[in-house]
Enzyme design. Structure first.
Site, mmCIF file in Angstrom:
data_model
loop_
_atom_site.group_PDB
_atom_site.id
_atom_site.type_symbol
_atom_site.label_atom_id
_atom_site.label_comp_id
_atom_site.label_asym_id
_atom_site.label_seq_id
_atom_site.Cartn_x
_atom_site.Cartn_y
_atom_site.Cartn_z
ATOM 1 N N LYS A 113 7.053 3.144 -84.617
ATOM 2 C CA LYS A 113 7.179 4.332 -85.224
ATOM 3 C C LYS A 113 6.003 4.628 -86.498
ATOM 4 O O LYS A 113 5.806 5.930 -86.789
ATOM 5 C CB LYS A 113 8.660 4.209 -86.145
HETATM 6 C C1 LIG Z 1 12.313 4.551 -81.717
HETATM 7 C C2 LIG Z 1 12.004 3.368 -80.598
HETATM 8 C C3 LIG Z 1 12.115 3.575 -79.411
HETATM 9 C C4 LIG Z 1 12.347 4.754 -78.533
HETATM 10 O O1 LIG Z 1 11.615 5.808 -78.755
HETATM 11 P P1 LIG Z 1 11.849 7.495 -78.487
HETATM 12 O O2 LIG Z 1 10.660 8.196 -79.070
HETATM 13 O O3 LIG Z 1 13.034 7.702 -79.580
HETATM 14 O O4 LIG Z 1 12.152 7.578 -77.278
HETATM 15 C C5 LIG Z 1 11.614 2.444 -78.500
HETATM 16 N N1 LIG Z 1 11.378 1.270 -78.907
HETATM 17 C C6 LIG Z 1 11.426 0.949 -80.447
HETATM 18 C C7 LIG Z 1 11.141 -0.088 -80.863
HETATM 19 C C8 LIG Z 1 11.732 2.249 -81.076
HETATM 20 O O5 LIG Z 1 11.622 1.966 -82.626
#
Ligand SMILES: *Cc1c(COP(=O)(O)O)cnc(C)c1O
Length: 497
Positions: A113
């Site tokens: 993120k």
């Molecule tokens: C948010 C997240 C995901 C999923 O990603 P999306 O964009 O919501 O599909 C997968 N792995 C981790 C560690 C995340 O923080």
């Protein structure tokens, strides 16, 4: 380049407006009216560039109302050596001659993120300036664990902004909770809710859709915006690392220019894999996009059958950031393949009234050659962690493990030997108990968080990220938990504070 809403009713806007508003006033998601093209020549040029230079180049194709200087300044504030513990920002780790992990967790909160949320605040403050906005922008976030902390870190003490984060009180790991409860910054607020992530997300969406609330907030000098992946400013930075990882494969002679690659993406809200789809649509040479889910496998069924059905048991898993039954960004894919906002409105209406919708076969067929999907249950996820450790002496986190497990099944089933990039979305240190259990360590349940981190460091033979080790002595600032129907009230109290 202008941005249009997937629901087709809101007027077209500039990129700056789309980023400032977060969600379109008709409830839809902003998408670029058309996608810029990426040629093999462009890829060649970028091969010799740094990550930041590649980012500027790609972002400037989407944010056409920003000057190159503005974009460069945003990018260079986001991806610094202070915040990212890798010079490459998103380095590739070669597992074997076919599979590479693209490590997206070298930022300040140890999850992917950060790739978007370190950049978004700068894009947003620039957008605010460009659109002549004079109110304070209040960012509201619903988080399944990682977004919340990454958004808090990205926005803390950014002038002209405030941020409030809601998380499912019992639905995130203890480390994730600590990360949020100890958040520093004068413009931040954090609140747990009694409910799951979908409750938090629904609550936030309801506040966004509440005209009365918006009016009251405006009277107090505040306008709301979103840092969830429904905001275009979250998605566009993610397109960069797919293209960048391709450039790296070319640069290190792992593939020939133009050779197709697969991407495997551990998926929840469908933001990350959607960015890969946009990269493909721009012209990145892609063979398959493999959508990996945990036991909350609503997307596996969707790609197999065309039916999206959220009426199923919600499972809390060891990959909590993927515990999602309503994948918001799928709406953008539906709009892209259908091209008709009336279709999208119909699907979304069915989803909210009936809890399901089915897309017509001719739409499914448009993407069935590109996407494939599968899932790992908890046992398979744990087995994938152990398998990667045994074969490569590499410790991956639980989310990345879902992708690795799905990739293994895919490769066995299809025999596809195409070079494959697996999105590695979190550091294993964020989920030490689950990872240690998967590695068959004994008495894991008895370990405290920081003992577990130390034990994991011994296994992984790497250093605990300082962002996590320093939590040990951090003060808890936010321990409130509210009912889901009280979220709006909490937000108003923060506005008035
Ligand atoms: C948010 C997240 C995901 C999923 O990603 P999306 O964009 O919501 O599909 C997968 N792995 C981790 C560690 C995340 O923080």
């Amino acid at each position: 380049m202008e941005y249009i809403s997937t629901r087709g009713i809101a007027p077209k806007v500039s990129a700056a407006m789309a980023i400032k508003e977060g969600i379109a006033p008709d409830g839809g998601l902003y998408v670029p009216e058309s996608l810029p093209t990426l040629t093999l020549g462009d890829i060649t040029v970028m091969t010799d560039m740094s990550y930041n230079e590649r980012a500027v180049r790609i972002l400037s194709r989407f944010l056409t109302d920003f000057t190159e200087d503005e974009i460069e300044s945003c990018v260079n504030l986001a991806y610094t050596r202070e915040k990212f513990d890798s010079a490459n920002v998103a380095p590739l780790y070669e597992l074997n001659d076919k599979a590479y992990l693209c490590e997206l967790w070298h930022g300040p909160t140890c999850a992917f993120k950060d790739m978007a949320l370190q950049l978004l605040p700068h894009l947003l403050t620039t957008s605010i300036r460009k659109t002549g906005e004079d109110k304070t922008v209040l960012i509201l976030v619903a988080t399944s664990g990682d977004t919340g902390k990454a958004a808090l870190e990205g926005f803390k003490d950014v002038n002209g902004t405030k941020i409030m984060v809601f998380y499912p009180s019992e639905g995130v790991s203890h480390i994730q909770k600590l990360q949020m409860m100890t958040q520093a910054g004068g413009n931040v607020n954090v609140c747990g809710i009694e409910g799951n992530f979908d409750d938090a997300q629904t609550g936030v969406k309801t506040i966004f859709g509440d005209a009365e609330f918006a009016k009251k907030a405006a009277e107090k000098g505040v306008v709301l915006s979103s840092a969830n992946s429904i905001n275009w400013g979250r998605l566009v930075p993610q397109i960069v690392y797919y293209i960048s990882s391709y450039c790296d494969l070319v640069k290190y002679n792992k593939i020939a220019l133009g050779e197709l690659v697969n991407f495997v993406v551990p998926t929840g809200n469908f933001g990350n894999i959607l960015a890969a789809y946009y990269a493909y649509k721009m012209g990145l040479p892609v063979n398959k996009l493999i959508c990996a889910s945990n036991i909350n496998n609503v997307l596996t069924e969707f790609f197999d059958t065309g039916r999206y059905n959220k009426k199923r048991t919600f499972h809390a898993t060891m990959s909590p950031s993927m515990d999602i039954l309503i994948s918001s960004n799928l709406e953008r894919l539906l709009f892209d393949i259908s091209g008709d906002s009336a279709d999208v409105r119909e699907f979304m209406k069915k989803l909210s009234t009936d809890g399901e919708y089915t897309i017509p076969q001719e739409l499914s067929e448009k993407i069935s050659g590109l996407f494939c999907a599968d899932y790992c249950d908890e046992q398979e996820t744990a087995a994938a962690i152990a398998d990667i450790y045994e074969n490569y002496s590499y410790v991956c986190d639980t989310h990345t493990a879902v992708a690795c497990g799905v990739y293994k099944k895919y490769a066995e089933k299809t025999g596809d030997a195409t070079k494959t990039v697996i999105a590695s979305t979190a550091s294993p240190y964020k989920f030490p108990h689950s990872v240690l259990t998967a590695l068959n360590c004994e008495n894991v349940a008895e370990l405290g968080d920081f003992e577990a981190l130390d034990t994991l460091a011994g296994k992984a033979m790497s250093d605990i990220p300082t962002a996590l080790s320093k939590l040990k002595n951090a003060d808890v600032r936010f321990d409130a938990v509210c009912k889901k129907q009280d979220m709006a009230q909490q937000v108003m109290a923060f506005i008035e504070k």
